[in-house]
Design a protein around this motif. Structure first.
Motif, PDB file in Angstrom:
ATOM      1  N   ASP A   1      11.238 -19.340  54.562  1.00 15.85           N
ATOM      2  CA  ASP A   1      10.973 -18.169  55.686  1.00 15.85           C
ATOM      3  C   ASP A   1      10.163 -17.187  54.762  1.00 15.85           C
ATOM      4  O   ASP A   1       9.569 -16.501  55.777  1.00 15.85           O
TER       5      ASP A   1
ATOM      6  N   ASN B   1       0.571 -25.674  59.436  1.00 13.59           N
ATOM      7  CA  ASN B   1       1.848 -24.969  59.467  1.00 13.59           C
ATOM      8  C   ASN B   1       2.834 -25.463  60.636  1.00 13.59           C
ATOM      9  O   ASN B   1       2.425 -26.417  61.263  1.00 13.59           O
TER      10      ASN B   1
ATOM     11  N   LYS C   1      -5.958 -16.606  64.856  1.00 12.07           N
ATOM     12  CA  LYS C   1      -5.087 -15.630  64.246  1.00 12.07           C
ATOM     13  C   LYS C   1      -3.656 -16.286  64.839  1.00 12.07           C
ATOM     14  O   LYS C   1      -2.726 -16.266  64.256  1.00 12.07           O
ATOM     15  N   LYS C   2      -3.725 -16.519  66.209  1.00 11.44           N
ATOM     16  CA  LYS C   2      -2.422 -16.869  66.673  1.00 11.44           C
ATOM     17  C   LYS C   2      -1.701 -18.176  66.306  1.00 11.44           C
ATOM     18  O   LYS C   2      -0.705 -18.442  66.025  1.00 11.44           O
ATOM     19  N   ASP C   3      -2.885 -19.185  66.097  1.00  6.38           N
ATOM     20  CA  ASP C   3      -2.480 -20.487  65.644  1.00  6.38           C
ATOM     21  C   ASP C   3      -1.995 -20.576  64.365  1.00  6.38           C
ATOM     22  O   ASP C   3      -1.164 -21.226  63.819  1.00  6.38           O
TER      23      ASP C   3
ATOM     24  N   GLY D   1      -0.645 -18.099  62.670  1.00  2.97           N
ATOM     25  CA  GLY D   1       0.511 -17.329  62.509  1.00  2.97           C
ATOM     26  C   GLY D   1       0.370 -15.967  61.457  1.00  2.97           C
ATOM     27  O   GLY D   1       1.034 -15.609  60.628  1.00  2.97           O
ATOM     28  N   TRP D   2      -1.176 -15.554  61.851  1.00  5.32           N
ATOM     29  CA  TRP D   2      -1.463 -14.235  60.941  1.00  5.32           C
ATOM     30  C   TRP D   2      -0.468 -13.422  61.260  1.00  5.32           C
ATOM     31  O   TRP D   2       0.005 -12.985  62.277  1.00  5.32           O
TER      32      TRP D   2
ATOM     33  N   PHE E   1      -2.333 -21.607  55.786  1.00  2.56           N
ATOM     34  CA  PHE E   1      -2.245 -21.044  57.086  1.00  2.56           C
ATOM     35  C   PHE E   1      -2.871 -22.241  57.993  1.00  2.56           C
ATOM     36  O   PHE E   1      -2.345 -22.470  59.264  1.00  2.56           O
TER      37      PHE E   1
ATOM     38  N   ILE F   1       3.569 -23.827  63.278  1.00  2.00           N
ATOM     39  CA  ILE F   1       3.655 -22.945  64.389  1.00  2.00           C
ATOM     40  C   ILE F   1       2.637 -23.712  65.630  1.00  2.00           C
ATOM     41  O   ILE F   1       3.025 -23.720  66.824  1.00  2.00           O
ATOM     42  N   SER F   2       1.548 -24.334  65.193  1.00  2.00           N
ATOM     43  CA  SER F   2       0.666 -24.931  66.020  1.00  2.00           C
ATOM     44  C   SER F   2       0.131 -26.182  65.489  1.00  2.00           C
ATOM     45  O   SER F   2      -0.101 -27.150  66.410  1.00  2.00           O
TER      46      SER F   2
END
Length: 498
Positions: free
Chosen positions: A156, A46, A68-70, A72-73, A43, A48-49
């Protein structure tokens, strides 16, 4: 508290064993802490961030919602960590490996003599099984490119695949622990308990492994040695599959594959294929001859190895660092040195054990113990008592160095960066007509090394711990002869240093 004596009949002439890994507290910490470490690495680094995520770089302003946003929870919380569909496909992968072991031709070999007498038979065909699997993946990639379903499925569903393998590790450890109580006196079926695995403490024995070589018979597939299967097949093959997945993702995202990614993938593939080519060599390793099969080996083989050893390729799939000619040459030199020490020292030992009169080892000096064993005191093994570990550790550096001074941030914008900006910032841009994603190092530069260089630190600690276990075992086995040997071969792993 010292280990309790087990009431179950164990091997004859068993040498005394104490707790390892700090006993039950250590077993608890490892059993329930390391799975969390795998999730944390998943986590905090990643696509995502960033790697590490921005929230980790600003702990003073950290909020749970932003974290949680960073990371990707999952939207549905902890339940999103698993999937019935993904778990079923992971089990299918295990079944495929078992079928290939059963149906493909292989080499039969006998293990070392058990403490209670007798030898177990093993079938080795991991090389042919792997070539069969890789041929299918290669054909699919030629036809469908980076969109080959195996690669996209793994990428994925990465988190859910991690969870499935963790569950399998816990389940296997519990199954073999419970089943170990059916081991009866008389060595029926060549079954025996591991010397250090029946302390009487349930948690510790479940962790360390109570039965030495648990085997199970599966309808239509026959008998499987659970420990040997896990040591070589699902985890190591999974490690390669993850590397290939990340390589495919890098190409799919950026339209090219970097020299750093090619190095990482090639190095680690070579390491795994070398293990498969020398497959029968595991029969003399401590994992097979001494350690029971419990959570320690189940988790290590099925989760820790594939998902932490592939962290560097995962990093490069998002931040495609290029090394250039000089960087590539330097890293190739590091790997070549490590591999040469590792393989040539192991070959020397195996040749001496197999045929001391072999012209390649006949000149070596040795110390003969009272038990009749011969300990090499010249050649590679005269420089350090575990010189092969030194070669292994040098190779570990070659797995980490291609990530450079690691760390990146992921930024999304509806406006494309100005011409030349990406080159100046050493950033990479991808995306569609309406949303552009830029991956740049920024304030994360250097902090990503905590993750991408974790392997070389961990592996060094692992090798030192393994060396200490080997030393204790040899001291129990050889007594005063081992003390004489250590005075002749003074260094443990690194000649002249340690």
């Amino acid at each position: 508290m010292p280990p309790k004596a087990s009431k179950t009949v164990a091997a004859k002439h068993e040498e005394p064993h104490g707790y390892e890994f700090a006993g039950p507290p250590g077993a608890f910490a490892i059993s329930f802490g390391l799975p969390l470490v795998v999730y944390i690495a998943t986590f905090l680094c990643n696509d995502i961030s960033g790697c590490p995520v921005p929230s980790a770089l600003s702990p003073s302003t950290l909020t749970i919602e932003q974290l949680k946003k960073d990371v990707g929870w999952p939207a549905n919380g902890i339940w999103g960590l698993a999937s019935w569909d993904v778990s079923a496909k992971v089990v299918g992968y295990y079944l495929l490996s078992m079928v290939l072991q059963r149906v493909l031709p292989g080499v039969e070999a006998m293990g070392t003599e058990l403490a209670s007498g007798g030898r177990l038979a093993y079938k080795f065909n991991t090389w042919s099984s792997t070539m069969f699997t890789l041929a299918i993946c290669a054909a699919g990639t030629v036809v469908q490119g980076a969109d080959f379903p195996v690669w996209t499925f793994i990428y994925d569903n990465y988190v859910q695949i991690v969870t499935a393998n963790i569950i399998i590790a816990y389940s296997l450890a519990t199954f073999v622990y419970v089943r170990s109580f059916s081991v009866k006196p008389g060595n029926k079926g060549l079954r025996e308990l591991a010397a250090g695995g029946h302390s009487g403490n349930m948690l510790y024995d479940w962790f360390i492994g109570r039965e030495l070589n648990p085997r199970v018979t599966i309808p239509l597939l026959g008998q499987f040695d659970i420990k040997a299967f896990c040591e070589l097949r699902p985890g190591l093959m999974g490690w390669m599959a993850l590397d290939f997945t990340f390589l495919a993702h890098q190409y799919k995202t950026y339209g090219f594959v970097t020299d750093s990614m090619l190095l990482i993938t090639s190095f680690q593939t070579l390491y795994v294929l070398d293990s498969y080519w020398m497959e029968s060599a595991i029969l003399t390793t401590m994992d097979i001859t001494t350690d029971g099969f419990g959570f320690m080996l189940a988790f290590g083989d099925l989760v820790w190895v594939p998902f932490t050893y592939s962290l560097q390729a995962r990093y490069l799939s998002v931040y495609p660092l290029s090394l250039g000619v000089y960087g590539t040459t330097g890293i190739l030199g590091v790997l070549g040195l490590g591999y040469y020490i590792f393989r040539s020292s192991n070959n020397e030992k195996n040749r001496f054990r197999t045929d001391p009169n072999d012209s390649r080892v006949a000149h070596l000096k040795f110390l003969e113990t009272k038990s009749g064993s011969k300990l090499l005191i010249s050649g590679w093994w005269g420089t350090a008592r575990h010189i092969n570990y030194f070669g292994d550790w040098i190779q570990a550096w070659a797995y980490c160095l291609p990530t450079g001074i690691a760390g990146y941030l992921v930024q999304h914008s509806s406006v494309a960066p100005a011409t030349g900006k990406s080159f100046a910032d050493k950033s990479f841009v991808f995306g569609g007509p309406h949303l552009h994603t830029e991956v740049l190092q920024g304030s994360a530069r250097g902090y990503g090394m905590i993750l991408t260089y974790f392997y070389v630190v961990y592996f060094g600690v692992l090798l030192i711990h393994r060396e200490m276990r080997d030393e204790e075992k040899c001291l129990r086995k050889y007594g005063e002869d081992w003390k004489r040997y250590t005075k002749i071969v003074k260094y443990r792993i690194i000649p002249g240093i340690y």
